[in-house]
Scaffold this motif. Structure first.
Motif, PDB file in Angstrom:
ATOM      1  N   ALA A  33       0.851  -1.173   0.000  1.00 43.77           N
ATOM      2  CA  ALA A  33       0.000   0.000   0.000  1.00 43.77           C
ATOM      3  C   ALA A  33       0.895   1.234   0.000  1.00 43.77           C
ATOM      4  O   ALA A  33       2.042   1.184   0.460  1.00 43.77           O
ATOM      5  CB  ALA A  33      -0.904   0.002   1.229  1.00 43.77           C
ATOM      6  N   MET A  34       0.372   2.329  -0.518  1.00 39.65           N
ATOM      7  CA  MET A  34       1.109   3.584  -0.570  1.00 39.65           C
ATOM      8  C   MET A  34       0.272   4.675   0.071  1.00 39.65           C
ATOM      9  O   MET A  34      -0.962   4.638   0.017  1.00 39.65           O
ATOM     10  CB  MET A  34       1.417   3.964  -2.024  1.00 39.65           C
ATOM     11  N   ALA A  49      -4.193  10.397   2.423  1.00 40.63           N
ATOM     12  CA  ALA A  49      -4.755   9.452   1.468  1.00 40.63           C
ATOM     13  C   ALA A  49      -3.886   8.214   1.404  1.00 40.63           C
ATOM     14  O   ALA A  49      -2.665   8.313   1.547  1.00 40.63           O
ATOM     15  CB  ALA A  49      -4.874  10.077   0.079  1.00 40.63           C
ATOM     16  N   SER A  50      -4.511   7.077   1.204  1.00 36.43           N
ATOM     17  CA  SER A  50      -3.766   5.840   1.042  1.00 36.43           C
ATOM     18  C   SER A  50      -4.463   4.969   0.013  1.00 36.43           C
ATOM     19  O   SER A  50      -5.671   5.124  -0.242  1.00 36.43           O
ATOM     20  CB  SER A  50      -3.631   5.091   2.368  1.00 36.43           C
ATOM     21  N   ILE A  51      -3.697   4.067  -0.562  1.00 36.54           N
ATOM     22  CA  ILE A  51      -4.248   3.166  -1.565  1.00 36.54           C
ATOM     23  C   ILE A  51      -3.600   1.803  -1.397  1.00 36.54           C
ATOM     24  O   ILE A  51      -2.383   1.700  -1.245  1.00 36.54           O
ATOM     25  CB  ILE A  51      -4.043   3.738  -2.991  1.00 36.54           C
ATOM     26  N   THR A  52      -4.421   0.770  -1.385  1.00 35.71           N
ATOM     27  CA  THR A  52      -3.900  -0.577  -1.207  1.00 35.71           C
ATOM     28  C   THR A  52      -3.264  -1.071  -2.497  1.00 35.71           C
ATOM     29  O   THR A  52      -3.370  -0.434  -3.553  1.00 35.71           O
ATOM     30  CB  THR A  52      -5.034  -1.537  -0.815  1.00 35.71           C
ATOM     31  N   ASN A  58      -8.473   5.319   0.597  1.00 39.86           N
ATOM     32  CA  ASN A  58      -9.064   5.934   1.787  1.00 39.86           C
ATOM     33  C   ASN A  58      -8.533   7.352   1.905  1.00 39.86           C
ATOM     34  O   ASN A  58      -7.400   7.635   1.507  1.00 39.86           O
ATOM     35  CB  ASN A  58      -8.713   5.140   3.047  1.00 39.86           C
ATOM     36  N   TYR A  59      -9.362   8.222   2.491  1.00 40.48           N
ATOM     37  CA  TYR A  59      -9.010   9.627   2.580  1.00 40.48           C
ATOM     38  C   TYR A  59      -9.303  10.180   3.968  1.00 40.48           C
ATOM     39  O   TYR A  59     -10.236   9.760   4.643  1.00 40.48           O
ATOM     40  CB  TYR A  59      -9.819  10.444   1.561  1.00 40.48           C
ATOM     41  N   VAL A  98       3.854   2.036   2.631  1.00 38.97           N
ATOM     42  CA  VAL A  98       3.284   1.548   3.882  1.00 38.97           C
ATOM     43  C   VAL A  98       3.978   0.264   4.336  1.00 38.97           C
ATOM     44  O   VAL A  98       4.260  -0.633   3.525  1.00 38.97           O
ATOM     45  CB  VAL A  98       1.770   1.319   3.723  1.00 38.97           C
ATOM     46  N   GLY A  99       4.279   0.212   5.625  1.00 39.50           N
ATOM     47  CA  GLY A  99       4.913  -0.976   6.188  1.00 39.50           C
ATOM     48  C   GLY A  99       6.421  -0.964   6.084  1.00 39.50           C
ATOM     49  O   GLY A  99       7.069  -1.933   6.461  1.00 39.50           O
ATOM     50  N   THR A 100       6.976   0.119   5.586  1.00 37.80           N
ATOM     51  CA  THR A 100       8.422   0.254   5.462  1.00 37.80           C
ATOM     52  C   THR A 100       8.854   1.589   6.055  1.00 37.80           C
ATOM     53  O   THR A 100       8.038   2.390   6.494  1.00 37.80           O
ATOM     54  CB  THR A 100       8.873   0.184   3.995  1.00 37.80           C
ATOM     55  N   ARG A 101      10.140   1.816   6.017  1.00 39.74           N
ATOM     56  CA  ARG A 101      10.658   3.106   6.463  1.00 39.74           C
ATOM     57  C   ARG A 101      10.979   4.023   5.285  1.00 39.74           C
ATOM     58  O   ARG A 101      11.680   5.015   5.439  1.00 39.74           O
ATOM     59  CB  ARG A 101      11.934   2.882   7.300  1.00 39.74           C
TER      60      ARG A 101
END
Length: 113
Positions: A33-34, A49-52, A58-59, A98-101
């Motif tokens: 996801a970003m 905002a995010s997108i799988t 999602n906003y 998402v899920g990383t640094r």
């Protein structure tokens, strides 16, 4: 190592539009996801905002209906289309895997009222 490079920021009048891009290097872009975040002076960085990996978006309430996040996995790129911009949207915008640094360096968006 994955790197993210944002572009597309700038100065725009209130009510205008901008499209931000975030290009990712490396492999496996489509697996994560970003997210797009922003940080205004004196404020905490916030997720807007995010997108799988599958394209579900999602906003945050503050941008719902005005911003659209999308991704092109073939181009390893995530976008943020921003419309009806307001002065309070002025900030540095960052993309994040998402899920990383892994974060981009940020791109400045300034909305003049």
């Amino acid at each position: 190592q994955v790197q993210l490079v944002e572009s597309g920021g700038g100065l725009v009048q209130a009510g205008g539009s901008l499209r931000l891009s975030c290009a990712a290097s490396g492999s496996d872009f489509s697996r994560n996801a970003m997210g797009w975040y922003r940080q205004a002076p004196g404020k905490q960085r916030e997720l807007i905002a995010s997108i799988t990996s599958g394209g579900l978006a999602n906003y945050a309430d503050s941008v719902e209906g005005r911003f659209t996040i999308s991704r092109d996995n073939a181009k390893n790129t995530v976008y943020l289309q921003m419309s009806s911009l307001k002065a309070e949207d002025s900030a540095v915008y960052y993309c994040h895997r998402v899920g990383t640094r892994v974060w981009g360096q940020g791109t400045q968006v300034t909305v003049s009222s």
